[in-house]
Enzyme design. Sequence first.
Site: not given
Lengths: 154, 252, 107
Positions: B168, B213
């Site tokens: 991330c 994601c």
Amino acid sequence: MSLSRRKAVSSLGATLVAIALRPMRSFAGEVETLAAIRALFGEKPMQTGRVALQLPSLAESGNLVPLTITVDSPMTETDYVRRVCIFANRNPRPWIAAVTLGPKAAKAEFSTNMRLSGTQDVIAIAEMSDASLWTAQANVLVTVGACDSMLMRR
Amino acid sequence: MLLLAASPASGDSPADAAKAGRRSGYEFLTPPTQQLQNDEFANPGMLWVEAGKALWSQREGATHKSCADCHDDAAKSMRAVATRYPAYSKEAGRVINLEQRIDRCRTRRQQASALVYESKEQLALTAFVSSQSRGLPTNVAIDGGAASSFERGREFYVQRRGQLNLSCANCHDQHVGAHLRGDTISQGQVNGFPIYRQLWQTLGSTHRMFAWCNEAVRAEPYAAGSQEYVDLELYVRWRGRGLPLETPAVRR
Amino acid sequence: MAFNTRIRVPATAKAGEIVEIRAMIMHPMENGFRVDTQGTAIPVDIITDFVCSYDAAEIFRVRLEPGLAANPYFSFFLKATRSGVVEFAWTAQDESVTTASAPIEVT
């Protein structure tokens, strides 16, 4: 309304010639758009003007592109917009919507949201109470997002 | 803007967040999308908020009770609640997020069926409860019972994963403002969730976002409601502390 | 099957005033091009027609196509003539109709 600038443009014919002369790559949507317009209005001439398209010049998501259409019309019992037909000429299916107005509609203006599959022209054709056709178009640049693929649409 | 009278230690204000450089995803949108979020009627997320408002008063389960029967007017009882979640629950013995808190009320208090993650009912109730905190600063606790969850979430955030081997932090810390095709990379804040995501053409939760994601870097996603994602959510909310809630936000 | 709707009609208006009307319905407007997790195309499923009526007349009618965005939204105008009810109807492709209405007081 001044008639001095009226142009009896057969945009249909002109565009068909342009399509025939263009290089290899063409979009099925563009041909379908012309076919749909012809199916609706035949070979009737369309004049540019009186119709205003308001949309973003760049859309960050093709899934939701806001559109406002305004037609210059007094909207009286004898002089009004009958309907507005909207197309996106490179969508897999070019039809966006057909809006029926009529004299009871106070103002020839409305808004909605479209889906655009990519950068293309949005075309609006207004049919008036006197059967005349007026058209306008605008181009929208549709950007593709990160990781955007058919797989990632879930 | 009204803030809580007594804030715990981590109580950053929106001004603190701005000074620290924390920026909502709203700032990374084009103006038409921002206008869509601001428009209380045209914002599609409001469809779910209104659906949640109706569910709030709907009698459910064996007890034949509605949320309103215990919690009365949501604007008062649910005010600032969403700013504190995910939170440690003594009853559950772990950190749970807002969706799970609502579900626990539903199954234990109302004795109604569990809410399916990402179902219309779950999204509607979560959006409705979260929207009661709109404008209030994110304010999650990371001490006490939440400490270990927070650490796990922080580790997840910086852990590379997937075939693309990205964490991330690689995008949302190191490359904020850079472009991925037409997208400008945001800080990945979650102060607007559940969001109306134009890509999904519907409302979506934080866990749906995390799974998306993860799949985007070709990593196996975790299940919605998993402890991994709740831990991550706690960390990400803390990372965005002070940012005002924007539920329902509109995003790409 | 009825879908969630939202409508915005001003509660009051002066006679002759032109007011904005807004309407939205929660509907995916599946265009037939999205695929599920198995790669199979999700079939077309759209709202096909929307009509708003007031004072015994149709004010605004739309023939919707898959090219419109999900959760279709419309904003348009009507002229306040007399007190009454503004009515909305959405027809889905299975011919089911979802309705909504709101009163308007015209002074």
